[in-house]
Design a protein around this motif. Structure first.
Motif, short mmCIF file in Angstrom:
data_model
loop_
_atom_site.label_atom_id
_atom_site.label_comp_id
_atom_site.label_asym_id
_atom_site.label_seq_id
_atom_site.Cartn_x
_atom_site.Cartn_y
_atom_site.Cartn_z
N ARG A 1 0.85 -1.19 0.00
CA ARG A 1 0.00 0.00 0.00
C ARG A 1 0.89 1.24 0.00
O ARG A 1 1.68 1.45 0.92
N TYR B 1 -1.38 4.03 10.30
CA TYR B 1 -0.56 2.84 10.07
C TYR B 1 -1.07 1.96 8.92
O TYR B 1 -0.74 0.79 8.83
N ASP B 2 -1.85 2.54 8.01
CA ASP B 2 -2.45 1.75 6.93
C ASP B 2 -1.67 1.88 5.63
O ASP B 2 -2.19 1.57 4.56
N ASP C 1 2.14 1.02 3.63
CA ASP C 1 3.38 0.24 3.70
C ASP C 1 4.60 1.04 3.28
O ASP C 1 5.71 0.77 3.75
#
Length: 531
Positions: free
Chosen positions: A329, A336-337, A339
């Motif tokens: 991502r 924290y969503d 990468d």
């Protein structure tokens, strides 16, 4: 870095700033710098909007700040080291208490993903806790043997250098900028930090928290300004220089330090290899590669940029790697969503783009990624995996410092090691195999300061009791462990004799015969027997 004039001290940050970063906080952080009528501002990587402007020091200001730090150093060095350890531990607690704010500020300045900012905060907490426990032990005075035991004693102590300069880069504005300061302070030095022009605010927040924890304000001071304008003044003002950055800049700093006969710790560039053996756990290796290649958008000195895979597992590994990269991502955001975040500067985007385009033009294959993503933000670039890379391509040997990795097929461990050791660098490496003894044997053949078996890079950097640094053009000196604090000291030997040295004439010949016999016996024992 772009100049945006000289706004007033109370000007609010850009509209897209994290909510916790208030104008009052920026004012408090800015007040730690020497006053200046010259200010510069960088750009927020997520959006390209202006960050708050930073007062810029000139060489004269650097000299004044250094003089102030030197005056404070003697008092700080007189504080018992156990108390300096306690201050380091209190600093660790203040970092824990301000974890989210540090992450917010770091992301705003660098564009990194939240998870990578959080790992960086945890890393500095660990460094402060480590030297807060072990500093006294590392610097404990020790006895040394002498030529005449019982008559002459010798003790070795470790005295602070005095004033330590720390110049750290933008990619890890907390871990590199502050992690190298902590052992210098615990050892009894004063510190002069040069804030990076792209990411000064994270350092300034950390310095404020350190003062809150008990570091005297004059003992750790910060100046801001381009390296080309004040870097030489910093080097000329200190007794030891700690630098993390490019090999080209490091060479220039080393020459200047050599002219002054002062020590330098230099962690420089890398083109770090990963070896995937025939017996490797392919899923684990592919997951480890994603982490080690694309953490911090690849802007990491110890990140992996080339992977050598045994031909028997090459198809499986490449498929596993591509699958994981395509599921990453990518985007901006303070949660924290994500990468992988943004590249930090137009320069890094230009280098990354140039390396990929040059490789493709000369016959390389893009297995996944390969494109800038202006729809996400001005500096985003997709995580990219290349194949068919050859020596005539820039990406083959030059450090990209971006989210690009090249994968190569090899026929044996020997070939993999030979290729891993190509080039001028020797910073970090990774080996993947189910046989740990095999992994260790391969690791010992790789020219790198740290080699991780079945991990990309985290194991070595988290092993704080072990030294970390580069070989060859990747630098000199080590951070972490005993080496990481002793580098900031001068070993001093103090001998004491129980009898006068002016022996009467009649004792000279017998004494020399005794010393000669002792030397012969010692040499004989070391050779495996006496003669």
């Amino acid at each position: 870095m772009t100049s945006v004039g000289t706004p007033e001290v109370g000007d609010p940050p850009a509209a897209d700033h994290p909510r916790a970063v208030t104008p009052a906080l920026i004012d408090a952080l800015r007040a730690q710098l020497p006053p200046s009528t010259t200010r510069r501002a960088a750009r927020a990587p997520f959006t390209g909007t202006a960050l708050p402007a930073v007062p810029q020091a000139d060489p004269a200001a650097v000299t004044d700040v250094a003089r102030s730090a030197r005056r404070a150093q003697a008092t700080w060095a007189a504080v018992p080291i156990r108390e300096r350890e306690r201050v380091a531990r209190r600093f660790a607690r203040t970092l824990i208490d301000n974890h989210d704010l540090l992450c917010d500020l770091m992301q705003w300045e660098t564009g990194k993903a939240r998870v990578h900012a959080a790992i960086e905060v945890q890393g500095v907490i660990s460094v402060a806790a480590y030297y807060g426990r072990t500093g006294a032990g590392h610097l404990r005075e020790r006895r040394a043997s002498t030529a005449v035991p019982g008559v002459v004693t010798a003790r070795v102590g470790y005295r602070p250098k005095g004033l330590v300069g720390v110049i750290a880069p933008w990619n890890y504005p907390l871990f590199l900028a502050v992690g190298d300061v902590i052992p210098a302070l615990v050892a009894g030095n004063a510190v002069l930090s040069k804030a990076d022009s792209q990411a000064p605010w994270t350092l300034l927040l950390a310095r404020k928290l350190a003062v809150d924890a008990g570091i005297p304000p004059q003992v750790w001071q910060v100046v801001a300004g381009p390296g080309a304008e004040i870097g030489s003044a910093v080097v000329d003002a200190v007794d030891h220089l700690c630098f993390t950055g490019s090999t080209a800049t490091g060479r220039g700093i080393a020459r200047r330090c050599a002219d002054r006969l002062i020590g330098a710790s230099l962690e420089l560039g890398g083109k770090n290899p990963m070896i995937v053996c025939a017996d490797a756990d392919i899923d684990a290796a592919a997951t480890g590669a994603v982490q080690a290649c694309f953490s911090n958008a690849g802007q990491m000195c110890i990140g992996l940029e080339r992977i050598y895979v045994h031909e028997s597992v090459h198809p499986r590994f490449v498929a596993a790697l591509i699958g994981r990269v395509r599921r990453m991502r990518l985007g901006p955001g303070y949660a924290y969503d994500v990468d992988m975040g943004s590249l930090t500067s137009p320069r890094q985007l230009a280098t990354t783009t140039r390396h990929v385009e040059d490789a493709v033009a000369k016959g390389a294959t893009v297995l996944t990624g390969g494109r800038a993503r202006p729809d996400l933000g001005p500096l985003f670039f997709e995580p990219t995996v290349l194949a068919d890379v050859t020596a005539d391509m820039a990406v083959y040997a030059e450090e990209t410092f971006g989210p690009v990795v090249s994968v190569y097929r090899v026929a044996s461990d020997d070939e993999a090691v030979r290729l891993a050791n190509e080039g001028e660098y020797g910073l970090s490496a990774s080996v993947w195999t189910r046989n740990l003894e095999r992994g260790r044997r391969i690791a010992e053949r790789i020219v790198a300061g740290s080699v991780n078996v079945n991990d990309g890079y985290l194991s070595a950097i988290a092993a704080l009791d072990a030294p970390m640094g580069g070989m060859r053009a990747s630098g000199v000196g080590r951070r972490h462990g005993r080496e990481g604090i002793v580098r900031y000291t001068e070993p001093q030997t103090v001998t004491a004799q129980r009898v006068p040295t002016a022996y009467p004439d009649r004792f000279r010949a017998p004494l020399l015969r005794v010393l000669n016999l002792r030397a012969r016996l010692t040499l004989g024992r070391r050779a495996g027997g006496t003669r």
